[in-house]
Write an enzyme that holds these catalytic residues in place. Structure first.
Site, PDB file in Angstrom:
ATOM      1  N   ASN A  92     -67.113  19.248 -91.137  1.00 51.26           N
ATOM      2  CA  ASN A  92     -67.575  17.935 -90.712  1.00 51.26           C
ATOM      3  C   ASN A  92     -67.096  16.856 -91.666  1.00 51.26           C
ATOM      4  O   ASN A  92     -66.192  16.082 -91.351  1.00 51.26           O
ATOM      5  CB  ASN A  92     -69.102  17.950 -90.603  1.00 51.26           C
ATOM      6  CG  ASN A  92     -69.640  16.709 -89.934  1.00 51.26           C
ATOM      7  OD1 ASN A  92     -68.921  15.730 -89.732  1.00 51.26           O
ATOM      8  ND2 ASN A  92     -70.900  16.725 -89.586  1.00 51.26           N
ATOM      9  N   ASP A  93     -67.645  16.837 -92.866  1.00 46.93           N
ATOM     10  CA  ASP A  93     -67.304  15.774 -93.808  1.00 46.93           C
ATOM     11  C   ASP A  93     -65.820  15.761 -94.168  1.00 46.93           C
ATOM     12  O   ASP A  93     -65.238  14.703 -94.355  1.00 46.93           O
ATOM     13  CB  ASP A  93     -68.144  15.914 -95.075  1.00 46.93           C
ATOM     14  CG  ASP A  93     -69.626  15.822 -94.768  1.00 46.93           C
ATOM     15  OD1 ASP A  93     -69.970  15.173 -93.754  1.00 46.93           O
ATOM     16  OD2 ASP A  93     -70.433  16.395 -95.506  1.00 46.93           O
ATOM     17  N   VAL A  94     -65.203  16.948 -94.262  1.00 50.02           N
ATOM     18  CA  VAL A  94     -63.810  17.005 -94.720  1.00 50.02           C
ATOM     19  C   VAL A  94     -62.824  16.557 -93.638  1.00 50.02           C
ATOM     20  O   VAL A  94     -61.627  16.478 -93.889  1.00 50.02           O
ATOM     21  CB  VAL A  94     -63.415  18.414 -95.220  1.00 50.02           C
ATOM     22  CG1 VAL A  94     -64.261  18.806 -96.407  1.00 50.02           C
ATOM     23  CG2 VAL A  94     -63.516  19.449 -94.125  1.00 50.02           C
TER      24      VAL A  94
END
Lengths: 95, 453
Positions: free
Chosen positions: B380-382
């Protein structure tokens, strides 16, 4: 102050530089095995633990040493075996 | 019985083997032999120590080594690859504990000021490593909950602990004695400091913590080496310390944050990003298959969710089917994907994905425009474009894998919850994004089944 600590510090300085040189080029793929392999090396405290556990030092020293031997052995044996297990899975195409 | 010159010569051989071993760990082709060399070095160091004149008493050593070896071997054999971060955290902890105890035992030797200082250091670093690692293990295995814990007086409390440590350290060095109450104050404060240091660090930052604790475990051994005047501990400890610091630095760079920021800010506890809204476009396995079948280049982007869903074997199978279909398959891995450095690479290796298919972030970003389908699995964040676009986002500036530049993006996701950092992800609302909801493993298996029909 005697000279021995100075020599030890000298060794420390060189070893740190060597460590930086050795590790800085490791590819990201191998970061986990590198870490667990390095971790196994930090189990080198086992040498100190053995010397304390087997010594004729008074008081708690041999007991502390024996407990340290247990922890360090977990670290060494577990660290090397798990690293080997991981690295055994890294295969090139067609291997 | 070996005299101390012979023992120290053997230590030099051991140190050389550690150095060679670490060097060979730098390439996948030689890494396994490198690890074996390093283990041989350790064996030499242990054997010559046992043969040295310093060992008078055998049986407790034998029992201790046997117990340790059995526990270590079982742990190494039985641990699942997905739980590797927890395992490494615990091993770091045992290393810290050993160094702490070695330092403590050294107090019963000579009572010089130098010994007192170095014992204090090894108890401090070893104690921080021990309690910090246990807490890190708890966070990673979700036993204590994995969120960052930040409370108002945190810095004040940490400051008090540091002042207390300094005062106790000075008192102790002036009057060192194994049974000094001040010593136990130092021990207690060191353990407390380890807990306080790891407490404000949450899930997605765990790779940094693990690397840092790795470094501490080396430095603890190093300090213990000074306490007992032993070269091999100093050399090996500092090699590990340096390795851990380099990994820590790589992890921080991959998140575009300073080490101080990771250590103190309690990321995830403060999220002020602008809300993202839009319409998501769901897709089912059948339609996803049709797009994949027509693709000539597919890249998989795994994250921690792949580990949780244990989807790596299914992903490998899908990759093989795609390759059989004439498609170029790669796996793009962000440096901080997962919960420790290189976590995803190990999982994919476990699933027999050849390591030459694993590509790093910079490589894939350079040719992302030519990728037909990017399949995001539990990351998600990456892959969050807010890191490039939204200056208010807590992850702004973090280098990401630019999957939104691929022709089509599939996001495999359990539901529409936000990622670990609690950051909304505009990727989900992109024109070229298709959401494949459900368990990642089941979704991949669905596509595999379509391929086989």
């Amino acid at each position: 102050m005697e000279l021995a600590p100075v020599y030890l510090a000298f060794i420390l300085m060189l070893a740190i530089f060597l460590g930086f040189e050795l590790i800085s080029k490791v590819p990201a793929t191998l970061h986990t095995p590198l870490m667990s392999g390095a971790n196994a090396i930090s189990g080198i405290a086992i040498v100190g633990a053995l010397l304390a556990a087997g010594s004729k030092m008074p008081g708690l020293a041999p007991i502390l040493g024996a407990v340290a031997v247990t922890f360090a052995t977990i670290n060494v044996v577990g660290g090397y075996l798990v690293t080997d297990r991981m690295l055994g899975m890294f295969k090139k195409k067609g291997d | 019985m070996m005299d101390s010159v012979a023992v120290n010569l053997a230590y030099i051989v051991a140190a050389a083997l550690f150095v060679f071993g670490l060097k060979m760990l730098g390439s996948p082709a030689t890494a396994r032999r490198g690890n074996a060399l390093s283990a041989a070095g350790m064996l030499i160091a242990v054997v010559v120590t046992l043969l040295s004149k310093g060992i008078f008493e055998w049986h407790w050593i034998a029992v201790a080594m046997l117990v340790g070896a059995v526990i270590g071997a079982l742990a190494a054999r039985l641990v699942a690859m997905t739980s590797m971060p927890e395992m490494v955290a615990l091993f770091n902890g045992t290393g810290g504990a050993a160094s702490l105890l070695v330092g403590w035992a050294a107090l019963y030797g000579d009572g010089s000021t130098f010994t007192a200082i170095t014992v204090t250091l090894s108890v401090l670093i070893g104690g921080v490593t021990l309690s910090g690692s246990i807490l890190a293990w708890g966070k990673l295995s979700e036993a204590f909950g994995s969120r960052a814990v930040v409370f108002g007086a945190q810095r004040f409390v940490n400051g008090l602990i540091l002042v207390g440590l300094l005062a106790a350290g000075v008192l102790f060095v002036l009057q060192p004695a194994p049974d000094s109450p001040v010593f136990f104050v130092i021990l207690g404060l060191a353990l407390l400091l380890g807990v306080m240091a790891v407490l404000p660090i949450g899930g997605a930052d765990m790779p940094v913590v693990i690397s840092l604790l790795n470094s501490y475990s080396g430095l603890a051994a190093c300090a213990a080496g000074f306490a007992i005047n032993n070269n091999i501990l100093i050399v090996s400890g500092s090699l590990v310390g340096a390795a851990g610091i380099i990994l820590t630095n790589i992890m921080c760079k991959a998140m575009n944050r300073s080490l101080a920021n990771v250590l103190f800010s309690g990321f995830g506890a403060v999220a002020t990003a602008s809300k993202v809204e839009g319409e998501v476009k769901p897709i089912n396995a059948e339609d996803a298959y049709l797009i994949l079948e027509a693709a000539s280049s597919v890249t998989f982007v795994p994250g921690y969710g792949m580990a949780v869903a244990q989807a790596q074997h299914a992903v490998h199978e899908l990759g093989e089917l795609l390759e059989g279909n004439g498609c170029e398959v790669t796996f793009a891995i962000h440096p901080v994907a997962g919960r420790m450095p290189g976590h995803m690479n190990v999982l994919l290796a476990e699933a027999s994905v050849p390591y030459d298919q694993l590509v790093e972030m910079e490589d894939i970003n350079r040719r992302m425009e030519t990728v037909d389908v990017a399949v995001v699995i539990g990351a998600n964040d990456v892959v969050n474009p807010a890191a490039r676009q939204d200056e208010g986002s807590p992850i702004y500036g973090m280098p990401i894998i630019n999957v939104d530049h691929a022709r089509t993006v599939f996001v495999l996701k359990r539901s529409m919850a936000s990622g670990f950092a609690g950051v909304d992800n505009p990727l989900f609302f992109g024109d070229n994004t298709r959401m494949l909801f459900g368990d990642a493993k089941a979704s991949i298996m669905g596509m595999v089944a379509q391929f086989k029909d």
